[in-house]
Design a protein around this motif. Structure first.
Motif, PDB file in Angstrom:
ATOM      1  N   GLY A  77      -9.245  -3.706   7.622  1.00  0.00           N
ATOM      2  CA  GLY A  77      -9.004  -4.145   8.989  1.00  0.00           C
ATOM      3  C   GLY A  77      -7.568  -4.063   9.431  1.00  0.00           C
ATOM      4  N   LEU A  78      -6.729  -3.331   8.714  1.00  0.00           N
ATOM      5  CA  LEU A  78      -5.335  -3.171   9.123  1.00  0.00           C
ATOM      6  C   LEU A  78      -5.231  -2.163  10.265  1.00  0.00           C
ATOM      7  CD1 LEU A  78      -3.592  -3.023   5.610  1.00  0.00           C
ATOM      8  CD2 LEU A  78      -3.805  -4.995   7.139  1.00  0.00           C
ATOM      9  N   GLU A  79      -4.208  -2.314  11.085  1.00  0.00           N
ATOM     10  CA  GLU A  79      -4.028  -1.429  12.223  1.00  0.00           C
ATOM     11  C   GLU A  79      -3.592  -0.036  11.765  1.00  0.00           C
ATOM     12  OE1 GLU A  79      -1.225  -0.923  16.220  1.00  0.00           O
ATOM     13  OE2 GLU A  79      -1.196  -2.821  15.092  1.00  0.00           O
ATOM     14  N   ILE A  80      -4.251   0.976  12.306  1.00  0.00           N
ATOM     15  CA  ILE A  80      -3.884   2.363  12.060  1.00  0.00           C
ATOM     16  C   ILE A  80      -3.152   2.867  13.296  1.00  0.00           C
ATOM     17  CG2 ILE A  80      -4.699   4.665  11.477  1.00  0.00           C
ATOM     18  CD1 ILE A  80      -5.154   2.529   9.290  1.00  0.00           C
TER      19      ILE A  80
ATOM     20  N   PRO B 278      -2.788  11.187   5.914  1.00  0.00           N
ATOM     21  CA  PRO B 278      -2.478   9.935   5.211  1.00  0.00           C
ATOM     22  C   PRO B 278      -3.741   9.317   4.630  1.00  0.00           C
ATOM     23  CG  PRO B 278      -2.370   9.629   7.590  1.00  0.00           C
ATOM     24  CD  PRO B 278      -2.522  11.096   7.363  1.00  0.00           C
ATOM     25  N   GLU B 279      -3.636   8.796   3.426  1.00  0.00           N
ATOM     26  CA  GLU B 279      -4.770   8.148   2.773  1.00  0.00           C
ATOM     27  C   GLU B 279      -4.811   6.679   3.225  1.00  0.00           C
ATOM     28  OE1 GLU B 279      -7.791   7.355   1.715  1.00  0.00           O
ATOM     29  OE2 GLU B 279      -7.516   9.221   0.587  1.00  0.00           O
ATOM     30  N   VAL B 280      -5.674   6.400   4.197  1.00  0.00           N
ATOM     31  CA  VAL B 280      -5.688   5.077   4.836  1.00  0.00           C
ATOM     32  C   VAL B 280      -7.039   4.375   4.723  1.00  0.00           C
ATOM     33  CG1 VAL B 280      -3.871   5.730   6.470  1.00  0.00           C
ATOM     34  CG2 VAL B 280      -6.277   6.044   7.115  1.00  0.00           C
ATOM     35  N   SER B 281      -7.951   4.913   3.938  1.00  0.00           N
ATOM     36  CA  SER B 281      -9.291   4.330   3.877  1.00  0.00           C
ATOM     37  C   SER B 281      -9.253   2.872   3.423  1.00  0.00           C
ATOM     38  CB  SER B 281     -10.191   5.162   2.956  1.00  0.00           C
ATOM     39  OG  SER B 281      -9.609   5.294   1.667  1.00  0.00           O
ATOM     40  N   LEU B 282      -8.442   2.563   2.422  1.00  0.00           N
ATOM     41  CA  LEU B 282      -8.352   1.183   1.935  1.00  0.00           C
ATOM     42  C   LEU B 282      -7.831   0.263   3.032  1.00  0.00           C
ATOM     43  CD1 LEU B 282      -8.768  -0.387  -0.765  1.00  0.00           C
ATOM     44  CD2 LEU B 282      -6.308  -0.087  -1.163  1.00  0.00           C
ATOM     45  N   ALA B 283      -6.789   0.722   3.743  1.00  0.00           N
ATOM     46  CA  ALA B 283      -6.207  -0.068   4.824  1.00  0.00           C
ATOM     47  C   ALA B 283      -7.186  -0.247   5.976  1.00  0.00           C
ATOM     48  CB  ALA B 283      -4.930   0.597   5.321  1.00  0.00           C
TER      49      ALA B 283
ATOM     50  N   ALA C 119       2.151   5.776   5.471  1.00  0.00           N
ATOM     51  CA  ALA C 119       2.702   4.983   6.573  1.00  0.00           C
ATOM     52  C   ALA C 119       3.386   5.878   7.598  1.00  0.00           C
ATOM     53  CB  ALA C 119       3.687   3.955   6.031  1.00  0.00           C
ATOM     54  N   GLU C 120       3.365   5.444   8.846  1.00  0.00           N
ATOM     55  CA  GLU C 120       4.059   6.191   9.883  1.00  0.00           C
ATOM     56  C   GLU C 120       5.518   5.765   9.961  1.00  0.00           C
ATOM     57  OE1 GLU C 120       1.841   5.340  13.407  1.00  0.00           O
ATOM     58  OE2 GLU C 120       2.741   3.370  13.704  1.00  0.00           O
ATOM     59  N   SER C 121       6.303   6.598  10.634  1.00  0.00           N
ATOM     60  CA  SER C 121       7.716   6.306  10.862  1.00  0.00           C
ATOM     61  C   SER C 121       8.015   6.456  12.348  1.00  0.00           C
ATOM     62  CB  SER C 121       8.610   7.249  10.046  1.00  0.00           C
ATOM     63  OG  SER C 121       8.515   6.998   8.660  1.00  0.00           O
ATOM     64  N   THR C 122       9.235   6.115  12.717  1.00  0.00           N
ATOM     65  CA  THR C 122       9.684   6.279  14.098  1.00  0.00           C
ATOM     66  C   THR C 122      10.690   7.412  14.152  1.00  0.00           C
ATOM     67  OG1 THR C 122       9.380   3.925  14.557  1.00  0.00           O
ATOM     68  CG2 THR C 122      10.830   5.155  16.041  1.00  0.00           C
ATOM     69  N   ASP C 123      10.523   8.313  15.134  1.00  0.00           N
ATOM     70  CA  ASP C 123      11.494   9.374  15.318  1.00  0.00           C
ATOM     71  C   ASP C 123      12.744   8.797  15.970  1.00  0.00           C
ATOM     72  OD1 ASP C 123      12.753  11.584  17.174  1.00  0.00           O
ATOM     73  OD2 ASP C 123      11.654  12.650  15.615  1.00  0.00           O
ATOM     74  N   LEU C 124      13.889   9.009  15.359  1.00  0.00           N
ATOM     75  CA  LEU C 124      15.131   8.404  15.838  1.00  0.00           C
ATOM     76  C   LEU C 124      15.549   8.911  17.213  1.00  0.00           C
ATOM     77  CD1 LEU C 124      17.312   8.354  12.589  1.00  0.00           C
ATOM     78  CD2 LEU C 124      16.430   6.383  13.831  1.00  0.00           C
ATOM     79  N   LEU C 125      15.156  10.120  17.576  1.00  0.00           N
ATOM     80  CA  LEU C 125      15.601  10.701  18.837  1.00  0.00           C
ATOM     81  C   LEU C 125      14.610  10.490  19.979  1.00  0.00           C
ATOM     82  CD1 LEU C 125      17.134  13.982  17.430  1.00  0.00           C
ATOM     83  CD2 LEU C 125      18.366  12.046  18.372  1.00  0.00           C
ATOM     84  N   SER C 126      13.326  10.545  19.677  1.00  0.00           N
ATOM     85  CA  SER C 126      12.327  10.376  20.731  1.00  0.00           C
ATOM     86  C   SER C 126      11.837   8.940  20.845  1.00  0.00           C
ATOM     87  CB  SER C 126      11.130  11.289  20.477  1.00  0.00           C
ATOM     88  OG  SER C 126      10.370  10.841  19.358  1.00  0.00           O
TER      89      SER C 126
ATOM     90  N   LEU D 269       0.849  -1.181   0.000  1.00  0.00           N
ATOM     91  CA  LEU D 269       0.000   0.000   0.000  1.00  0.00           C
ATOM     92  C   LEU D 269       0.890   1.238   0.000  1.00  0.00           C
ATOM     93  CD1 LEU D 269      -2.724  -1.046   2.601  1.00  0.00           C
ATOM     94  CD2 LEU D 269      -2.804  -1.232   0.105  1.00  0.00           C
ATOM     95  N   ALA D 270       0.830   1.982  -1.082  1.00  0.00           N
ATOM     96  CA  ALA D 270       1.574   3.235  -1.215  1.00  0.00           C
ATOM     97  C   ALA D 270       0.574   4.304  -1.648  1.00  0.00           C
ATOM     98  CB  ALA D 270       2.708   3.085  -2.211  1.00  0.00           C
ATOM     99  N   THR D 271      -0.490   4.434  -0.868  1.00  0.00           N
ATOM    100  CA  THR D 271      -1.650   5.237  -1.245  1.00  0.00           C
ATOM    101  C   THR D 271      -1.476   6.730  -1.000  1.00  0.00           C
ATOM    102  OG1 THR D 271      -2.571   4.527   0.887  1.00  0.00           O
ATOM    103  CG2 THR D 271      -3.359   3.395  -1.065  1.00  0.00           C
ATOM    104  N   GLY D 272      -0.355   7.121  -0.401  1.00  0.00           N
ATOM    105  CA  GLY D 272      -0.029   8.537  -0.294  1.00  0.00           C
ATOM    106  C   GLY D 272      -0.871   9.291   0.726  1.00  0.00           C
ATOM    107  N   ASN D 273      -1.138  10.556   0.425  1.00  0.00           N
ATOM    108  CA  ASN D 273      -1.902  11.402   1.337  1.00  0.00           C
ATOM    109  C   ASN D 273      -2.940  12.181   0.554  1.00  0.00           C
ATOM    110  OD1 ASN D 273      -0.731  13.890   0.292  1.00  0.00           O
ATOM    111  ND2 ASN D 273       1.116  13.399   1.447  1.00  0.00           N
ATOM    112  N   ARG D 274      -3.764  12.894   1.287  1.00  0.00           N
ATOM    113  CA  ARG D 274      -4.765  13.771   0.652  1.00  0.00           C
ATOM    114  C   ARG D 274      -4.745  15.122   1.351  1.00  0.00           C
ATOM    115  NH1 ARG D 274      -9.250  13.107   4.128  1.00  0.00           N
ATOM    116  NH2 ARG D 274      -9.103  11.178   5.356  1.00  0.00           N
ATOM    117  N   PRO D 275      -4.921  16.191   0.610  1.00  0.00           N
ATOM    118  CA  PRO D 275      -4.907  17.525   1.220  1.00  0.00           C
ATOM    119  C   PRO D 275      -6.063  17.710   2.198  1.00  0.00           C
ATOM    120  CG  PRO D 275      -4.692  17.640  -1.171  1.00  0.00           C
ATOM    121  CD  PRO D 275      -5.066  16.242  -0.848  1.00  0.00           C
TER     122      PRO D 275
END
Length: 578
Positions: free
Chosen positions: A266-269, A257-262, A295-302, A121-127
């Motif tokens: 039933g995928l975890e948001i 994030p465009e997550v409607s399909l996910a 998709a989310e990422s992890t902050d390397l410092l926090s 899933l590389a569904t991107g984002n929406r304004p």
């Protein structure tokens, strides 16, 4: 004969999706790869769209071309890359149990089912388009896709007044693009600064000055209330503070994030609202991966989950996904939130934690602001850069950085990204063996200078205040004396109102003129001389002395230019030689 090829279906054909598909083909020539893209265009560089509207290149299709000028369309990917791309195809639903995607051809309306062994899933984002009155009027657009850029370009060719809603990256880039086209621009930002998630206020205030200097009517702490029009077309926007004429409105208040399909599958948001993934970028279903702006990422410092949609991250995500699908056990460690933006003649970059972020995380931050020319001052074309470093007091570890100026900020922020990634301390940054030659840097690069000032501050050698602290002190304590130790010639050119001028070379001879019971804040252009003045005053027994970090270059408040009404120093005062 049965076809046993492994089937990979990718939903989304821009950055992350196309990177994943291309990497997959390089790693495994036998895979059956299908990319679905709802839009007409694929593999385009959306970050270049404001520069198209500005007029820096003529053909919109250039955002879809390779560096060699070859158009990256479905035919290119079929012939050159060896996989199928289906523009104009929407993914409607994912049946995880049966491992298939229901799709629709948007031109014909025909629906069908596409089976997969692994799904990306590389569904991107929406304004974000708030449900405000007038949001649907003609002339009101986000800038997300090439189609948006086409419409905005058509409007810009006739527009006289534009309103941009939002002071983030797109908002700032569009402000410059439209001003360069001769359009009157009003920029509305509901917060008290632009780039609120990226810069501390003092650095953002310098961006405010640059915008206003270039004719942008910057309206801070003003939220859009409604949009009005006539005959279905926008004519003005309304805030609590006023009404602004508009032939076009750019909605740039952010993306989701465009997550409607996910979500429907039933995928975890995750807590950020983006699709939750592990280090391999797998979703809660091991057969489904997510990458890029959905998709989310992890902050390397926090260590916290964050959502920072950037094309650079999307491309890295795509490669990691492909490697894992081919059994390479690749991990994506996280991000620092590094970004850069050009705002007229000001280059702006940041990475890591801001001072505010560090404080909220309980990291006890110590900061410094340092100004310097980006190369040897004797070399033609030297321009200033202002560096803000954030470090942890106890460990002295670097936590973040913000760099701006008309000089070269990109190589400084990239060096700082490396230092932050590797967990370097301020002391290690100060001793890095950076390359030197007058056309590129000074012998003590601005980064080294900034690190040394911060070391002096941590060691108790340098006593300083940043410009925001100075301004607050002046407002709260009228006895604070701002001491300008530049030359009379520099002072005559530009100065801080109310400051007292005593050039550094005359300071030792004129100590008796200064009060010992008042807070004295020396400064110069960069504040190297301001620091020297602090040491002179302390050696002479003055106890209330702190120099101003960054000098007049970093002062974001009122400046005075032009003829001086009254002499600031006695005739014959000694000038400081820089």
């Amino acid at each position: 004969m049965q076809d046993n090829k492994r089937r990979i279906v990718i939903v989304g054909g821009v950055a992350a999706g196309m990177k994943a598909a291309s990497r997959l083909r390089r790693l495994d020539p036998e895979l059956e790869i299908t990319v679905l893209e709802r839009g007409r265009r694929v593999s385009y560089g959306a970050c270049a769209l404001p520069y198209y509207i500005e007029g820096l290149f003529e053909e919109l299709d250039e955002v879809m071309q390779t560096p060699a000028g070859v158009l990256r369309d479905a035919e290119f990917f079929r012939k050159v890359k060896g996989f199928e791309v289906r523009p104009g195809t929407e993914a409607l639903a994912v049946d995880r149990a049966a491992k298939r995607v229901r799709i629709r051809d948007l031109a014909s309306g025909t629906e069908s089912v596409l089976p997969y062994d692994a799904l990306v899933l590389a569904t991107g984002n929406r304004p974000i388009l708030p449900p405000l009155p007038g949001i649907d009027l003609a002339g009101v657009h986000p800038l997300k896709s090439p189609e948006d850029a086409e419409q905005l370009m058509e409007l810009a060719q006739q527009a006289r007044h534009a309103v941009i809603v939002g002071g983030g990256l797109i908002g700032l880039e569009m402000a410059e693009a439209l001003r360069k086209r001769g359009i009157a621009v009003t920029l509305l930002e509901m917060k008290d600064q632009v780039l609120a998630s990226a810069l501390d206020f003092g650095m953002a205030a310098l961006v405010h000055r640059e915008l206003r200097k270039n004719g942008v009517d910057l309206r801070l702490s003003e939220a859009l209330q409604r949009i009005e029009g006539e005959a279905g077309k926008v004519t003005r926007v309304i805030t609590a503070a006023g009404s602004y004429p508009a032939d076009l409105v750019v909605m740039a208040i952010g993306v989701r994030p465009e997550v409607s399909l996910a979500r429907e599958a039933g995928l975890e948001i995750g807590p950020t609202g983006a699709i939750a993934v592990n280090e391999r970028l797998q979703t809660s279903d091991p057969a489904i991966f997510a990458a890029g702006d959905c998709a989310e990422s992890t902050d390397l410092l926090s260590g916290k989950k964050v959502y920072v949609p950037l094309g650079s991250t999307a491309n890295k995500h795509g490669r990691v996904v492909a490697d894992n699908l081919c059994g390479r056990e690749e991990r994506f460690p996280g991000i620092l939130g590094s970004l850069s933006v050009k705002v007229f003649d000001l280059n702006v970059a940041r990475s890591g934690l801001s001072e505010e972020d560090a404080r909220l995380l309980g990291r006890d931050p110590v900061t410094v602001l340092a100004s310097a020319p980006d190369r040897a001052h004797i070399y033609p074309g030297a321009k200033p850069v202002i560096i803000k470093l954030v470090a942890e007091r106890a460990s002295r570890r670097l936590l973040g950085a913000q760099v701006l100026g008309s000089g070269a900020v990109d190589k400084r922020i990239d060096t700082l990204v490396a230092a932050l990634t590797l967990g370097a301390s301020v002391d290690q940054l100060a001793t890095m063996d950076l390359a030197y030659a007058p056309p590129f840097a000074s012998a003590m690069d601005p980064l080294i200078q900034a690190a040394n000032v911060l070391r002096n501050k941590l060691d108790g050698i340098a006593a300083s205040l940043d410009p925001l602290e100075v301004q607050q002190l002046r407002q709260q304590n009228r006895d604070a004396l701002l001491l300008d130790v530049r030359s009379p010639a520099e002072h005559a050119e530009i100065r801080i109102p109310g400051a007292t001028l005593i050039p550094l070379g005359a300071l030792r001879a004129r100590l008796a003129e200064l009060p010992r019971d008042r807070q004295i804040i020396p400064f110069c252009k960069l504040s190297l001389r301001g620091y020297e003045a602090q040491l002179i005053l302390q050696a002479a027994g003055f106890e209330k002395v702190r120099f101003m970090e960054g000098g007049i270059l970093a002062w974001p408040f009122e400046l005075e230019t032009g003829p001086i009404r009254e002499p600031a120093t006695p005739e014959g005062a000694i000038e400081q030689v820089a």
